[in-house]
Write a protein that holds these residues in place. Sequence first.
Motif, mmCIF file in Angstrom:
data_model
loop_
_atom_site.group_PDB
_atom_site.id
_atom_site.type_symbol
_atom_site.label_atom_id
_atom_site.label_comp_id
_atom_site.label_asym_id
_atom_site.label_seq_id
_atom_site.Cartn_x
_atom_site.Cartn_y
_atom_site.Cartn_z
ATOM 1 N N ARG A 50 1.212 -1.010 0.165
ATOM 2 C CA ARG A 50 -0.250 -0.025 -0.464
ATOM 3 C C ARG A 50 0.781 0.827 -0.066
ATOM 4 O O ARG A 50 0.314 2.450 -0.969
ATOM 5 C CB ARG A 50 -1.285 0.066 1.596
ATOM 6 C CG ARG A 50 -2.037 -1.183 1.179
ATOM 7 C CD ARG A 50 -3.049 -0.963 3.145
ATOM 8 N NE ARG A 50 -3.711 -2.037 2.851
ATOM 9 C CZ ARG A 50 -4.689 -2.642 3.807
ATOM 10 N NH1 ARG A 50 -5.150 -0.891 4.266
ATOM 11 N NH2 ARG A 50 -5.307 -3.154 3.797
ATOM 12 N N ASP A 51 1.807 0.827 0.374
ATOM 13 C CA ASP A 51 2.619 2.374 1.104
ATOM 14 C C ASP A 51 3.667 2.668 -0.956
ATOM 15 O O ASP A 51 3.030 4.114 -1.025
ATOM 16 C CB ASP A 51 3.661 2.704 1.888
ATOM 17 C CG ASP A 51 3.641 2.566 2.875
ATOM 18 O OD1 ASP A 51 2.329 2.935 3.137
ATOM 19 O OD2 ASP A 51 3.636 2.008 4.660
ATOM 20 N N TYR A 54 0.514 4.160 -2.574
ATOM 21 C CA TYR A 54 0.002 5.297 -2.489
ATOM 22 C C TYR A 54 1.822 6.426 -3.105
ATOM 23 O O TYR A 54 1.246 6.610 -3.860
ATOM 24 C CB TYR A 54 0.674 5.818 -0.621
ATOM 25 C CG TYR A 54 -0.702 5.113 0.034
ATOM 26 C CD1 TYR A 54 -1.794 4.576 -0.925
ATOM 27 C CD2 TYR A 54 -0.450 5.217 1.199
ATOM 28 C CE1 TYR A 54 -2.997 3.860 0.173
ATOM 29 C CE2 TYR A 54 -1.240 4.399 1.886
ATOM 30 C CZ TYR A 54 -2.193 4.216 0.997
ATOM 31 O OH TYR A 54 -3.610 2.820 2.185
ATOM 32 N N GLU A 58 0.883 9.497 -6.289
ATOM 33 C CA GLU A 58 1.009 10.756 -5.629
ATOM 34 C C GLU A 58 2.142 11.365 -6.667
ATOM 35 O O GLU A 58 2.322 12.234 -7.559
ATOM 36 C CB GLU A 58 0.989 10.991 -4.348
ATOM 37 C CG GLU A 58 0.106 10.852 -3.523
ATOM 38 C CD GLU A 58 1.356 10.507 -1.527
ATOM 39 O OE1 GLU A 58 2.090 10.793 -2.015
ATOM 40 O OE2 GLU A 58 0.230 10.170 -1.137
ATOM 41 N N VAL A 89 -10.302 12.943 -3.958
ATOM 42 C CA VAL A 89 -8.953 12.449 -3.662
ATOM 43 C C VAL A 89 -8.509 13.194 -4.495
ATOM 44 O O VAL A 89 -7.050 13.672 -3.782
ATOM 45 C CB VAL A 89 -8.893 11.107 -4.774
ATOM 46 C CG1 VAL A 89 -7.714 10.821 -4.502
ATOM 47 C CG2 VAL A 89 -9.163 9.657 -3.969
ATOM 48 N N VAL A 93 -5.069 14.999 -2.505
ATOM 49 C CA VAL A 93 -3.422 14.466 -2.527
ATOM 50 C C VAL A 93 -3.242 15.915 -3.607
ATOM 51 O O VAL A 93 -1.606 16.025 -3.034
ATOM 52 C CB VAL A 93 -4.097 13.872 -3.735
ATOM 53 C CG1 VAL A 93 -2.416 13.901 -4.706
ATOM 54 C CG2 VAL A 93 -3.782 12.451 -4.131
ATOM 55 N N GLU A 96 -2.354 18.206 -0.141
ATOM 56 C CA GLU A 96 -0.219 16.983 0.364
ATOM 57 C C GLU A 96 0.482 17.429 -0.108
ATOM 58 O O GLU A 96 1.230 17.621 0.113
ATOM 59 C CB GLU A 96 -0.251 15.350 0.105
ATOM 60 C CG GLU A 96 -1.933 14.602 0.955
ATOM 61 C CD GLU A 96 -0.821 14.868 3.360
ATOM 62 O OE1 GLU A 96 -0.675 14.693 2.942
ATOM 63 O OE2 GLU A 96 -1.624 15.791 3.794
ATOM 64 N N GLU A 239 -7.679 3.078 -10.328
ATOM 65 C CA GLU A 239 -6.668 3.430 -9.132
ATOM 66 C C GLU A 239 -7.234 4.955 -7.808
ATOM 67 O O GLU A 239 -7.043 4.349 -6.825
ATOM 68 C CB GLU A 239 -5.300 4.331 -9.686
ATOM 69 C CG GLU A 239 -4.495 2.723 -10.520
ATOM 70 C CD GLU A 239 -3.601 2.754 -10.825
ATOM 71 O OE1 GLU A 239 -3.086 4.008 -10.324
ATOM 72 O OE2 GLU A 239 -3.195 1.488 -11.845
ATOM 73 N N TYR A 243 -7.604 3.811 -4.147
ATOM 74 C CA TYR A 243 -6.704 4.937 -3.255
ATOM 75 C C TYR A 243 -7.414 5.760 -2.597
ATOM 76 O O TYR A 243 -6.955 5.613 -0.418
ATOM 77 C CB TYR A 243 -6.025 6.160 -4.015
ATOM 78 C CG TYR A 243 -5.162 7.227 -3.502
ATOM 79 C CD1 TYR A 243 -3.625 6.827 -3.391
ATOM 80 C CD2 TYR A 243 -5.506 8.287 -2.425
ATOM 81 C CE1 TYR A 243 -2.666 8.554 -2.411
ATOM 82 C CE2 TYR A 243 -4.872 9.769 -1.773
ATOM 83 C CZ TYR A 243 -3.386 8.950 -1.977
ATOM 84 O OH TYR A 243 -3.163 10.246 -1.200
ATOM 85 N N LYS A 247 -6.472 4.511 1.596
ATOM 86 C CA LYS A 247 -6.538 5.411 3.025
ATOM 87 C C LYS A 247 -7.681 6.078 3.687
ATOM 88 O O LYS A 247 -7.820 6.739 4.833
ATOM 89 C CB LYS A 247 -6.029 7.147 1.587
ATOM 90 C CG LYS A 247 -5.007 7.052 1.149
ATOM 91 C CD LYS A 247 -3.669 7.993 2.263
ATOM 92 C CE LYS A 247 -2.432 7.616 1.122
ATOM 93 N NZ LYS A 247 -2.039 8.682 2.398
#
Length: 370
Positions: A50-51, A54, A58, A89, A93, A96, A239, A243, A247
């Motif tokens: 998962r990490d 991500y 991104e 999302v 995103v 972030e 996707e 995500y 998340k």
Amino acid sequence: MAAVQSEAAKPKIGGGGGGGGGRARVCSVCNQRRAALKRPKTLQQKKICRDCFYAIFEEEVHNAIVENQLFNPGERIAIGASGGKDSTVLAYVLSELNRRHNYGLDLFLLSVDEGITGYRDDSLETVKRNEIQYGLPLKVVSYKDLYGWTMDEIVKMIGLKNNCTFCGVFRRQALDRGAAMLKVDKLVTGHNADDIAETVLLNILRGDIARLSRCTSIITGEDGPIPRCKPFKYTYEKEIVMYAYFKRLDYFSTECIYSPNAYRGFAREFIKDLERIRPRAILDIIKSGENFRISTSTKMPEQGTCERCGYISSQKWCKACVLLEGLNRGLPKLGIGRSRGLEDNDRKKAARQMKGTKDIDSKPCGTLDF
């Protein structure tokens, strides 16, 4: 944050076990954490954690922003927020990435209330929670305030056929008007790769050369009041769902109650069938759209401004003003399919009423001057 999802919205997650006694597979990227999924966008059979998913997700969005120079430091950016997975999302995103890469942007959420009871009122509650969760100011504009009509009222008059025409035209202009109220430099939307591939097919099927020539552009509306950007242009819908699911983002997943028979739905199903056979097909359709060349002999519509409300239009009146005039005069089919759907009596009546626009005192679409 509790995710608001239907079972259909949840992604299918591959098991972590493999052959050889059920030993868990490790991520093919970091070779450390347990693998959790396969990327729908690629044909690779290897799974990733998962990490890493991500990070890849991104980074691809960041690359699309940087390579296409979507933003400049200090700009005010409105994020079109519906409460659905794409816009939720996108808001998360972009917030972030703005912090991580120091874009220097002032971000806002912009929502449109179409007036659909049991759908939009619920999704707007999700957007209001996103406002608090992401710390982004929210502006809501409504059809009722801008046009004097809600979609519930429009559907009562026109029925379920062609209602998406009204909503699409009104929504596009409502977003521009809301963005003007916020005094932003650009408007970003959550249109993803699937959406753009669908639009390419729809414009081919309709023979809409003008839209076909610009529908794959990552930035549009540069000749209009406020440019629009699509950071998710190359991001697959599956996707985005994955995500949001992993998340545990707070989003609204119910489909619009008035859109089951929308023409776009047939193109969407065709795209999904192609994707099952060959995932790369979505990006290939977008690439084909990018490479189309319009013949120099093709007559393209000339952009001007609506005589009535000042919005961009290739006709004397913009589409929103024409549709609104039909509603206000009890001729809801006025403006649908260039009035080809009107009966002769209705067409003659409409022509008489449309003469001399100076005498018309019904409400124009919107209340802002562009």
